[in-house]
Design a protein around this motif. Structure first.
Motif, PDB file in Angstrom:
ATOM      1  N   ILE A   1       0.838  -1.197   0.000  1.00  0.00           N
ATOM      2  CA  ILE A   1       0.000   0.000   0.000  1.00  0.00           C
ATOM      3  C   ILE A   1       0.874   1.249   0.000  1.00  0.00           C
ATOM      4  N   THR A   2       0.677   2.090  -0.999  1.00  0.00           N
ATOM      5  CA  THR A   2       1.280   3.419  -1.017  1.00  0.00           C
ATOM      6  C   THR A   2       0.138   4.417  -1.083  1.00  0.00           C
ATOM      7  N   LYS A   3       0.020   5.273  -0.074  1.00  0.00           N
ATOM      8  CA  LYS A   3      -1.074   6.234  -0.044  1.00  0.00           C
ATOM      9  C   LYS A   3      -0.646   7.461   0.746  1.00  0.00           C
ATOM     10  N   ASP A   4      -1.344   8.554   0.495  1.00  0.00           N
ATOM     11  CA  ASP A   4      -1.063   9.809   1.201  1.00  0.00           C
ATOM     12  C   ASP A   4      -2.328  10.654   1.160  1.00  0.00           C
ATOM     13  N   TRP A   5      -3.037  10.703   2.282  1.00  0.00           N
ATOM     14  CA  TRP A   5      -4.311  11.432   2.326  1.00  0.00           C
ATOM     15  C   TRP A   5      -4.085  12.934   2.157  1.00  0.00           C
ATOM     16  N   GLU A   6      -4.881  13.545   1.288  1.00  0.00           N
ATOM     17  CA  GLU A   6      -4.830  14.992   1.079  1.00  0.00           C
ATOM     18  C   GLU A   6      -6.246  15.557   1.115  1.00  0.00           C
ATOM     19  N   SER A   7      -6.391  16.740   1.686  1.00  0.00           N
ATOM     20  CA  SER A   7      -7.690  17.397   1.684  1.00  0.00           C
ATOM     21  C   SER A   7      -8.034  17.819   0.257  1.00  0.00           C
ATOM     22  N   LEU A   8      -9.297  18.059   0.012  1.00  0.00           N
ATOM     23  CA  LEU A   8      -9.737  18.424  -1.326  1.00  0.00           C
ATOM     24  C   LEU A   8      -9.080  19.712  -1.798  1.00  0.00           C
ATOM     25  N   GLU A   9      -8.749  20.607  -0.868  1.00  0.00           N
ATOM     26  CA  GLU A   9      -8.073  21.851  -1.220  1.00  0.00           C
ATOM     27  C   GLU A   9      -6.713  21.602  -1.871  1.00  0.00           C
ATOM     28  N   ASN A  10      -6.136  20.425  -1.605  1.00  0.00           N
ATOM     29  CA  ASN A  10      -4.816  20.099  -2.140  1.00  0.00           C
ATOM     30  C   ASN A  10      -4.884  19.137  -3.326  1.00  0.00           C
ATOM     31  N   ILE A  11      -6.063  19.024  -3.934  1.00  0.00           N
ATOM     32  CA  ILE A  11      -6.238  18.209  -5.138  1.00  0.00           C
ATOM     33  C   ILE A  11      -6.732  19.114  -6.259  1.00  0.00           C
TER      34      ILE A  11
ATOM     35  N   ILE B   1     -17.805  13.236  -0.129  1.00  0.00           N
ATOM     36  CA  ILE B   1     -17.776  12.031  -0.954  1.00  0.00           C
ATOM     37  C   ILE B   1     -16.653  12.117  -1.981  1.00  0.00           C
ATOM     38  N   MET B   2     -16.549  13.256  -2.649  1.00  0.00           N
ATOM     39  CA  MET B   2     -15.490  13.417  -3.641  1.00  0.00           C
ATOM     40  C   MET B   2     -14.113  13.376  -2.985  1.00  0.00           C
ATOM     41  N   GLU B   3     -13.975  14.011  -1.847  1.00  0.00           N
ATOM     42  CA  GLU B   3     -12.691  14.024  -1.147  1.00  0.00           C
ATOM     43  C   GLU B   3     -12.257  12.608  -0.773  1.00  0.00           C
ATOM     44  N   VAL B   4     -13.190  11.830  -0.214  1.00  0.00           N
ATOM     45  CA  VAL B   4     -12.871  10.454   0.180  1.00  0.00           C
ATOM     46  C   VAL B   4     -12.581   9.605  -1.055  1.00  0.00           C
ATOM     47  N   TYR B   5     -13.397   9.753  -2.087  1.00  0.00           N
ATOM     48  CA  TYR B   5     -13.204   8.984  -3.319  1.00  0.00           C
ATOM     49  C   TYR B   5     -11.800   9.185  -3.877  1.00  0.00           C
ATOM     50  N   LEU B   6     -11.370  10.433  -3.934  1.00  0.00           N
ATOM     51  CA  LEU B   6     -10.066  10.732  -4.520  1.00  0.00           C
ATOM     52  C   LEU B   6      -8.902  10.351  -3.609  1.00  0.00           C
ATOM     53  N   ASN B   7      -9.207   9.938  -2.393  1.00  0.00           N
ATOM     54  CA  ASN B   7      -8.148   9.494  -1.486  1.00  0.00           C
ATOM     55  C   ASN B   7      -8.075   7.986  -1.311  1.00  0.00           C
ATOM     56  N   VAL B   8      -9.139   7.275  -1.645  1.00  0.00           N
ATOM     57  CA  VAL B   8      -9.122   5.816  -1.451  1.00  0.00           C
ATOM     58  C   VAL B   8      -9.165   5.037  -2.763  1.00  0.00           C
ATOM     59  N   ALA B   9      -9.483   5.689  -3.868  1.00  0.00           N
ATOM     60  CA  ALA B   9      -9.548   4.989  -5.149  1.00  0.00           C
ATOM     61  C   ALA B   9      -8.168   4.443  -5.518  1.00  0.00           C
ATOM     62  N   GLU B  10      -8.146   3.260  -6.068  1.00  0.00           N
ATOM     63  CA  GLU B  10      -6.893   2.652  -6.516  1.00  0.00           C
ATOM     64  C   GLU B  10      -6.427   3.375  -7.776  1.00  0.00           C
ATOM     65  N   THR B  11      -5.230   3.922  -7.739  1.00  0.00           N
ATOM     66  CA  THR B  11      -4.718   4.701  -8.864  1.00  0.00           C
ATOM     67  C   THR B  11      -3.534   4.041  -9.553  1.00  0.00           C
ATOM     68  N   GLY B  12      -3.163   2.867  -9.106  1.00  0.00           N
ATOM     69  CA  GLY B  12      -2.061   2.133  -9.710  1.00  0.00           C
ATOM     70  C   GLY B  12      -1.782   0.874  -8.917  1.00  0.00           C
TER      71      GLY B  12
ATOM     72  N   ALA C   1      -0.646  16.234  -6.346  1.00  0.00           N
ATOM     73  CA  ALA C   1      -1.973  16.222  -6.962  1.00  0.00           C
ATOM     74  C   ALA C   1      -2.572  17.610  -7.021  1.00  0.00           C
ATOM     75  N   ALA C   2      -1.984  18.559  -6.328  1.00  0.00           N
ATOM     76  CA  ALA C   2      -2.477  19.938  -6.340  1.00  0.00           C
ATOM     77  C   ALA C   2      -2.111  20.656  -7.634  1.00  0.00           C
ATOM     78  N   ARG C   3      -1.231  20.056  -8.452  1.00  0.00           N
ATOM     79  CA  ARG C   3      -0.741  20.763  -9.641  1.00  0.00           C
ATOM     80  C   ARG C   3      -0.845  19.899 -10.899  1.00  0.00           C
ATOM     81  N   LEU C   4      -1.971  19.261 -11.084  1.00  0.00           N
ATOM     82  CA  LEU C   4      -2.158  18.404 -12.253  1.00  0.00           C
ATOM     83  C   LEU C   4      -2.706  19.207 -13.429  1.00  0.00           C
TER      84      LEU C   4
END
Length: 223
Positions: free
Chosen positions: A45-55, A139-150, A168-171
């Motif tokens: 598991i590689t993960k790093d929780w970020e608030s929606l403000e930082n996505i 919901i969006m904040e949690v989704y973007l933090n737990v969804a499998e991205t790789g 993720a703040a600069r995509l």
């Protein structure tokens, strides 16, 4: 005997209802620490929780364009998408769902991957409660933090670092669309070097990012 079974059944139902609602309320405020999907991932598991403000809003718009264009309009379930999925499944081939981002979030946080009517019933239960307790932004904040991205990678931040070496703040729209295009099958779909259909799909999502922003299809996320 019948009374004993009924008593045990009633206690089990009450226990489930109480625990599930407690978890829904808890995760409205507390980051989700781990999910069943993560625990069962043999790749670590590689993960790093970020608030929606930082996505980056580009990623929010991209996942809405790719996964759930009616995210801000429905109350957790898209009846039209479900009907279309049922019709496609009647014609045979690979089984497809009509899940919204809300349903995917409920499944990712509280349940396990895979189908079955029992799991879908639980998914509906949790979807109803997160829609009414969390609201669209959470919901969006949690989704973007737990969804499998790789492979072994979860959440927008870990995915952005893995593929682009940046936050993720600069995509950019292109980067966000490529991540969104891979979301349904992150172990199989390439983010960095997509080709063929996947590249075209990413380009379509990128074009739709502007539509999402123009038409306010992500407005509920930022209210």
């Amino acid at each position: 005997m019948i009374r004993t079974v009924a008593r045990i059944t009633a206690k089990t139902i009450l226990w489930f209802v109480g625990l599930s609602l407690a978890l829904v309320i808890l995760f409205k405020w507390v980051p989700v620490p781990v999910t069943a999907t993560m625990v069962m991932d043999g790749n670590g598991i590689t993960k790093d929780w970020e608030s929606l403000e930082n996505i980056d809003p580009n990623l929010v718009a991209a996942v809405i364009a790719a996964e759930d264009g009616k995210f801000c309009q429905h109350s957790g379930f898209d009846a039209e998408a479900i009907e279309k999925a049922i019709e496609r499944n009647r014609r045979g081939g690979r089984i497809r769902g009509g899940s919204t981002i809300s349903q995917q979030t409920a499944k990712n946080v509280f349940l396990w991957q895979g189908g079955g009517y029992f799991r879908k019933g639980l998914e509906a239960w949790f979807t109803f409660w997160i829609e009414n307790v969390w609201g669209k932004r959470r919901i969006m904040e949690v989704y973007l933090n737990v969804a499998e991205t790789g492979i072994g990678t979860y959440g927008a931040e870990a995915g952005a670092q893995r593929y682009f070496g940046k936050s993720a703040a600069r995509l950019s729209p292109d980067e966000a669309s490529r991540m969104a295009a891979a979301l349904p099958l992150p172990k199989q779909r390439s983010v960095k070097n997509p080709g063929g259909w996947l590249a075209r799909h990413g380009n379509t999502i990128e074009a739709q990012i502007g539509v999402v922003k123009r038409d306010g299809l992500a407005s509920c996320v930022y209210q």
